[in-house]
Scaffold this motif. Structure first.
Motif, PDB file in Angstrom:
ATOM      1  N   LEU A 125      35.456  15.802  44.791  1.00  0.00           N
ATOM      2  CA  LEU A 125      35.657  15.828  46.000  1.00  0.00           C
ATOM      3  C   LEU A 125      34.854  14.569  46.544  1.00  0.00           C
ATOM      4  N   LEU A 126      33.402  14.263  45.810  1.00  0.00           N
ATOM      5  CA  LEU A 126      32.701  13.442  46.640  1.00  0.00           C
ATOM      6  C   LEU A 126      32.739  12.211  45.678  1.00  0.00           C
ATOM      7  N   THR A 127      33.242  12.287  44.474  1.00  0.00           N
ATOM      8  CA  THR A 127      33.187  11.014  43.443  1.00  0.00           C
ATOM      9  C   THR A 127      34.532  10.448  43.362  1.00  0.00           C
ATOM     10  N   GLY A 128      35.678  11.371  43.447  1.00  0.00           N
ATOM     11  CA  GLY A 128      36.931  10.786  43.222  1.00  0.00           C
ATOM     12  C   GLY A 128      37.589   9.598  43.714  1.00  0.00           C
ATOM     13  N   ASN A 129      37.072   9.252  44.793  1.00  0.00           N
ATOM     14  CA  ASN A 129      37.367   7.976  45.716  1.00  0.00           C
ATOM     15  C   ASN A 129      36.577   6.920  45.079  1.00  0.00           C
ATOM     16  N   SER A 130      35.781   7.078  44.239  1.00  0.00           N
ATOM     17  CA  SER A 130      34.730   5.874  43.695  1.00  0.00           C
ATOM     18  C   SER A 130      35.429   4.692  42.885  1.00  0.00           C
ATOM     19  N   THR A 131      36.942   5.303  42.161  1.00  0.00           N
ATOM     20  CA  THR A 131      37.634   4.428  41.650  1.00  0.00           C
ATOM     21  C   THR A 131      38.430   3.666  42.604  1.00  0.00           C
ATOM     22  N   ARG A 132      38.701   4.085  43.787  1.00  0.00           N
ATOM     23  CA  ARG A 132      39.536   3.607  44.701  1.00  0.00           C
ATOM     24  C   ARG A 132      38.957   2.759  45.835  1.00  0.00           C
ATOM     25  N   ILE A 133      37.709   2.590  45.754  1.00  0.00           N
ATOM     26  CA  ILE A 133      37.169   1.590  46.742  1.00  0.00           C
ATOM     27  C   ILE A 133      35.943   0.690  46.100  1.00  0.00           C
ATOM     28  N   ILE A 156      40.868   5.128  53.064  1.00  0.00           N
ATOM     29  CA  ILE A 156      40.987   6.226  52.762  1.00  0.00           C
ATOM     30  C   ILE A 156      40.546   7.291  53.755  1.00  0.00           C
ATOM     31  N   GLY A 157      40.380   6.902  54.938  1.00  0.00           N
ATOM     32  CA  GLY A 157      40.246   7.953  56.085  1.00  0.00           C
ATOM     33  C   GLY A 157      38.516   8.053  56.438  1.00  0.00           C
ATOM     34  N   GLY A 158      37.942   6.876  55.854  1.00  0.00           N
ATOM     35  CA  GLY A 158      36.400   7.004  56.386  1.00  0.00           C
ATOM     36  C   GLY A 158      36.059   6.904  57.993  1.00  0.00           C
ATOM     37  N   TYR A 159      35.093   7.596  58.065  1.00  0.00           N
ATOM     38  CA  TYR A 159      34.373   7.767  59.462  1.00  0.00           C
ATOM     39  C   TYR A 159      35.326   8.493  60.525  1.00  0.00           C
ATOM     40  N   ALA A 160      36.390   9.094  59.909  1.00  0.00           N
ATOM     41  CA  ALA A 160      37.261   9.948  60.844  1.00  0.00           C
ATOM     42  C   ALA A 160      36.292  11.083  61.077  1.00  0.00           C
ATOM     43  N   ALA A 161      35.505  11.617  60.120  1.00  0.00           N
ATOM     44  CA  ALA A 161      34.680  12.868  60.493  1.00  0.00           C
ATOM     45  C   ALA A 161      33.587  12.615  61.636  1.00  0.00           C
ATOM     46  N   LEU A 162      33.219  11.340  61.484  1.00  0.00           N
ATOM     47  CA  LEU A 162      32.191  11.119  62.390  1.00  0.00           C
ATOM     48  C   LEU A 162      32.876  10.991  63.947  1.00  0.00           C
ATOM     49  N   ALA A 163      34.160  10.380  64.175  1.00  0.00           N
ATOM     50  CA  ALA A 163      34.709  10.352  65.295  1.00  0.00           C
ATOM     51  C   ALA A 163      35.132  11.772  65.760  1.00  0.00           C
ATOM     52  N   LYS A 164      35.593  12.684  64.698  1.00  0.00           N
ATOM     53  CA  LYS A 164      35.787  14.043  65.201  1.00  0.00           C
ATOM     54  C   LYS A 164      34.388  14.692  65.570  1.00  0.00           C
ATOM     55  N   ALA A 165      33.403  14.463  65.044  1.00  0.00           N
ATOM     56  CA  ALA A 165      32.053  15.154  65.445  1.00  0.00           C
ATOM     57  C   ALA A 165      31.720  14.709  66.814  1.00  0.00           C
ATOM     58  N   LEU A 166      31.727  13.179  67.061  1.00  0.00           N
ATOM     59  CA  LEU A 166      31.318  12.700  68.205  1.00  0.00           C
ATOM     60  C   LEU A 166      32.367  13.078  69.439  1.00  0.00           C
ATOM     61  N   PHE A 167      33.690  13.102  69.393  1.00  0.00           N
ATOM     62  CA  PHE A 167      34.613  13.404  70.370  1.00  0.00           C
ATOM     63  C   PHE A 167      35.098  14.560  70.375  1.00  0.00           C
ATOM     64  N   GLU A 168      34.879  15.503  69.491  1.00  0.00           N
ATOM     65  CA  GLU A 168      35.757  16.898  69.577  1.00  0.00           C
ATOM     66  C   GLU A 168      34.495  17.955  69.457  1.00  0.00           C
ATOM     67  N   MET A 169      33.359  17.596  69.035  1.00  0.00           N
ATOM     68  CA  MET A 169      32.420  18.662  68.843  1.00  0.00           C
ATOM     69  C   MET A 169      31.056  18.365  69.680  1.00  0.00           C
ATOM     70  N   LYS A 170      30.505  19.403  69.905  1.00  0.00           N
ATOM     71  CA  LYS A 170      28.987  19.306  70.603  1.00  0.00           C
ATOM     72  C   LYS A 170      27.926  19.452  69.358  1.00  0.00           C
ATOM     73  N   PRO A 171      26.881  18.832  69.572  1.00  0.00           N
ATOM     74  CA  PRO A 171      25.989  18.857  68.360  1.00  0.00           C
ATOM     75  C   PRO A 171      25.694  20.209  67.955  1.00  0.00           C
ATOM     76  N   ASP A 172      25.651  21.337  68.753  1.00  0.00           N
ATOM     77  CA  ASP A 172      25.533  22.717  68.156  1.00  0.00           C
ATOM     78  C   ASP A 172      26.820  22.943  67.473  1.00  0.00           C
ATOM     79  N   GLN A 173      27.862  22.582  67.583  1.00  0.00           N
ATOM     80  CA  GLN A 173      28.991  23.003  66.770  1.00  0.00           C
ATOM     81  C   GLN A 173      28.984  22.437  65.511  1.00  0.00           C
ATOM     82  N   VAL A 174      28.557  21.283  65.585  1.00  0.00           N
ATOM     83  CA  VAL A 174      28.436  20.519  64.267  1.00  0.00           C
ATOM     84  C   VAL A 174      27.363  21.477  63.250  1.00  0.00           C
ATOM     85  N   ILE A 175      26.231  21.670  63.881  1.00  0.00           N
ATOM     86  CA  ILE A 175      25.417  22.492  63.105  1.00  0.00           C
ATOM     87  C   ILE A 175      25.990  23.857  62.765  1.00  0.00           C
ATOM     88  N   GLU A 176      26.647  24.531  63.621  1.00  0.00           N
ATOM     89  CA  GLU A 176      27.092  25.647  63.344  1.00  0.00           C
ATOM     90  C   GLU A 176      28.166  25.694  62.093  1.00  0.00           C
TER      91      GLU A 176
END
Lengths: 568, 202
Positions: free
Chosen positions: A138-146, A157-177
């Motif tokens: 899960l963490l290393t599989g992309n190492s041959t692809r980038i 490969i979808g990088g920084y989409a999780a950051l966008a989701k956290a910043l725009f769709e979640m409150k800090p507390d929800q991220v921690i949760e």
């Protein structure tokens, strides 16, 4: 490149990058990792560049210098996409043939593919090789692809989409949760729940808070963080930025070793690119969130990786653990709340945010979730980095991925956690890879460094080795640790030289007990752990050394000379 | 500063918030042994001789009294079997360096420490850091510091500073629990062979 100013722009850019790429275009992914530099991966990469130029294929073939592929034993490795043909132990001399036969001719070169040492069966594709087949990368599989130096590869490969989701769709507390619900536990050795630590830092009073990546991988036999971070720096960085948002931190630090030039270069490039793309700095992705990261280098001592020593080092002081009785997540760097997590812990964050804690929680055991990187070394056929789900039986790691013990020798013990960990005997290798199970057995998952030892290993010498390592790698400030190491090392050295005395074991246990209770930091309190585990499982070996002046593994030379080798 | 009460060796002791266990004990006339502690200096937590047992929410742990902050209803025990065992071992480990230091001898008598338990070491230094910290914190000269790490850690005078500052000061000498033998030795060495680089390379 213009800054990305919203989640929509990020997605647009990703689509744009992907649309410009041709999935059918041949690509050679060559491991540029540090372990394969010795066998000459740099010369292999140059050979590919030259050959492709010679055959005028520059426009038609892509060469990608990637991070570590994990199968270090068989490096340098070159994977030819789109067919995923995996060639092992490639030399510059093999390159012209690979280009004409495989890249142009679409034919597999038999002698370069994996051959099973037992059955003689060949495996041409990377995913068919037993070393890779059952991993969960899960963490290393992309190492041959980038290419780790290319943010576009990561975005593709979808990088920084999780950051966008956290910043725009979640409150800090929800991220921690979400991190809490995923039960992400610290990968650095402690196994402390990351979500609780984040919560403590978030709740701690004070405006200024810090987040830190502990990339100070100092244990002998630990090389998974370097492989992960060098091969995919943006993954760790994305996790860090998400953590900073959740905790309310605007300043982050990456603390790493001064002697990792390749990693340092890739981190520096990743930081510069992320800033250029608006993923770091002011107003990240147009969200209004600001966050900056600095890199700090160690001074080359193991104790620098201890959390409070690391923080003092960032403050510009000597890397000595801080003696205060207050958690660093409340009062760390410059007495401000400071949240420290290991490289692999941060790398887990983006996928938890993208795919959710429910998905993450379905991987692993009851109390140890997700996958774990393991660096396999010692007396093992396949030295390298593997990524497996928590709960994988140790036997499978050693024999399935590791390929067993070389030279027909028998497995004797497995050591986890370096100088602060412990060894378990062969009889326990059906245990699962799990924080709590390993702790109960008297060892510790540590950072995931697994040292495999065959029957020729002397366990007394093993315990002595780790104390010898610590004698130069602890800070030397407090008496129980500094003087305890000094005396325990002397006693163990004497035992391995046939000068052991009646009562030595009791004395070792007494010193170890005092260090464990009274030393200043967690390193000092753990110095005797390897020794304890050896006394627990291999006490008879100590007694043979002391009473019979015999080394059962026939490893201690001075005992062998005095007649200890007669059984051989 | 608000007053709180805690329990030390079964006695109710009043203390101010922010105090350490060592300060609270001292105020109440309860003695806890120390080597690296000095009132003019920041708490250091190096010798661990002041280790005491504290009980908090039903759990006991060993802590350094010179650093552990007092808390309401904290239960402290300064002499338990475990505490004594730790202090005895610490003293024995240190007596390998400075068997004739008076401070150590007095404590050895009290805790039954055997001065010959470990083979004698070549350096007298106990690494209490009093000289180093006094020079840095009180004199603000930094003429002496620690070099190297782990079991190779030593004190070392910085020749360039020492040659200017130390002749007329030497205030660190009387602080030394080993009668300053090691300090006198390394100061002389620094002044006779003023090559800081060779010192650092060890």
């Amino acid at each position: 490149m213009a800054r990305i100013n919203s989640a929509a722009e990020l997605e647009e850019l990703r689509k744009d990058i992907v649309s410009k790429r041709d999935a059918a275009k041949p690509c050679v992914a060559i491991c540029a990792g540090i372990a394969c530099l010795g066998p000459g991966n740099d010369r292999v990469i140059s050979a590919f560049e030259e050959e492709i130029r010679k055959q005028s294929l520059e426009a038609r073939v892509e060469i990608r210098a990637t991070g570590c592929h994990g199968f270090c034993e068989k490096g340098p490795i070159a994977i030819i996409y789109p067919g995923e043909i995996c060639y092992l132990q490639v030399t510059p001399e093999d390159v012209p043939e690979i280009v004409s036969q495989t890249i142009v001719g679409k034919k597999v070169i038999d002698r370069l593919v994996y051959t099973d040492p037992d059955t003689g069966e060949k495996a041409a594709r990377q995913s068919e090789i037993p070393f890779y087949r059952n991993q969960m990368r899960l963490l290393t599989g992309n190492s041959t692809r980038i290419n780790p130096k290319s943010i576009e590869d990561y975005l593709a490969i979808g990088g920084y989409a999780a950051l966008a989701k956290a910043l725009f769709e979640m409150k800090p507390d929800q991220v921690i949760e979400e991190i809490k619900k995923a039960n992400l536990r610290g990968r650095g050795g402690g196994g402390f729940p990351a979500g609780s630590k984040w919560q403590t830092a978030r709740n701690a009073p004070g405006e200024e808070k810090y987040v830190i990546v502990n990339a100070h991988e100092g244990e002998p036999g630990a090389f998974m963080d370097r492989a992960l971070f060098t091969g995919n720096p943006h993954l760790v960085l994305e996790g860090l930025i998400i953590g900073a948002y959740a905790i309310g931190s605007h300043r982050g630090f990456i603390y790493t070793r001064h002697d990792t030039p390749q990693l340092r270069e890739n981190i520096a490039i990743a930081l510069a690119q992320a800033e250029e793309y608006g993923l770091l700095g002011e107003n990240i992705l147009g969200s209004g969130f600001n966050f900056n990261v600095e890199v700090h280098l160690d001074v080359g001592i193991f104790v620098s990786g201890e959390s409070s020593a690391l923080m003092r080092s960032i403050e510009g002081k000597a890397p000595e653990p801080r003696p205060k009785y207050i958690r660093t997540s409340v009062s760390g760097i410059w007495d401000r709340p400071s949240n420290l997590n290991n490289v692999e812990t941060w790398a887990n964050v983006p996928q938890i945010i993208s795919k959710g804690s429910g998905w993450y929680g379905s991987i692993g055991t009851d109390r140890s979730k997700g996958t774990k990187l393991i660096s396999l070394s010692g007396n093992i056929c396949n030295t390298g980095v593997v990524e497996v789900p928590m709960g994988t039986p140790l036997r499978e790691i050693i024999y399935g991925f590791g390929g067993g013990i070389p030279n027909g020798k028998k497995l004797k013990a497995v050591h986890f956690g370096g100088p602060m960990g412990g060894s378990i005997p062969e009889s326990l290798i059906d245990s699962p890879l799990d924080f709590d199970v390993l702790a109960e057995l008297g060892t510790s998952l540590g950072a995931g460094d697994m040292l495999v030892m065959d029957e020729d290993t002397c366990m007394v010498e093993m315990a002595r080795y780790f104390l010898d390592f610590l004698s130069g790698e602890s800070c030397g400030k407090c008496v129980p640790c500094r003087e305890g190491i000094r005396q325990m090392l002397k006693i163990l050295t004497n035992i391995t030289k046939g000068k052991g005395k009646e009562g030595d074991i009791q004395l070792l246990e007494e010193i170890a007990g005092v260090a464990g209770e009274a030393a200043l930091c967690s390193l000092g309190r753990s110095i005797a752990k390897p020794l304890y585990s050896v006394l627990k499982y291999f006490r008879d070996e100590f007694e043979a050394h002391i009473k019979e002046k015999r080394c059962p593994a026939l490893s201690c030379q001075e005992l062998a000379a005095s007649g200890g080798a007669k059984e051989k | 500063m608000s007053e709180i009460t805690l329990q030390i060796d079964g006695r109710e002791v009043a203390a101010r918030k922010g105090m350490t266990v060592l300060e609270a004990a001292k105020k109440a006339g309860i003695s806890i042994p120390t080597l690296c502690h000095h009132e003019k200096l920041e708490p250091y937590g190096g010798c661990r001789l002041c280790t005491v047992e504290v009980e908090e929410r039903g759990r006991t742990k060993m802590v350094a009294a010179c650093l552990y902050p007092v808390e309401k209803d904290l239960v402290v025990k300064t002499r338990t079997e475990k505490v004594d065992r730790i202090r005895k071992m610490i003293l024995e480990l240190l007596l390998a360096h400075a068997p004739d230091a008076f401070e150590l001898q007095d404590l050895a008598l009290e805790y039954g420490a055997d001065r010959d338990r470990f083979e004698k070491e070549s350096s007298f230094c106990l690494h209490c850091g009093l000289c180093v910290r006094y020079c840095a914190e009180v004199k603000k000269k930094n003429a002496i510091g620690f070099i190297n790490c782990g079991t190779r850690r030593e004190i070392s005078f910085i020749p360039e500073i020492a040659s200017k500052e130390c002749w007329n000061c030497k205030e660190c000498f009387p602080l030394c629990p080993t009668e300053a033998l090691q300090a006198a030795f390394v100061l002389t060495k620094a002044l006779v062979f003023p090559s800081p680089l060779s010192e650092l390379k060890g």
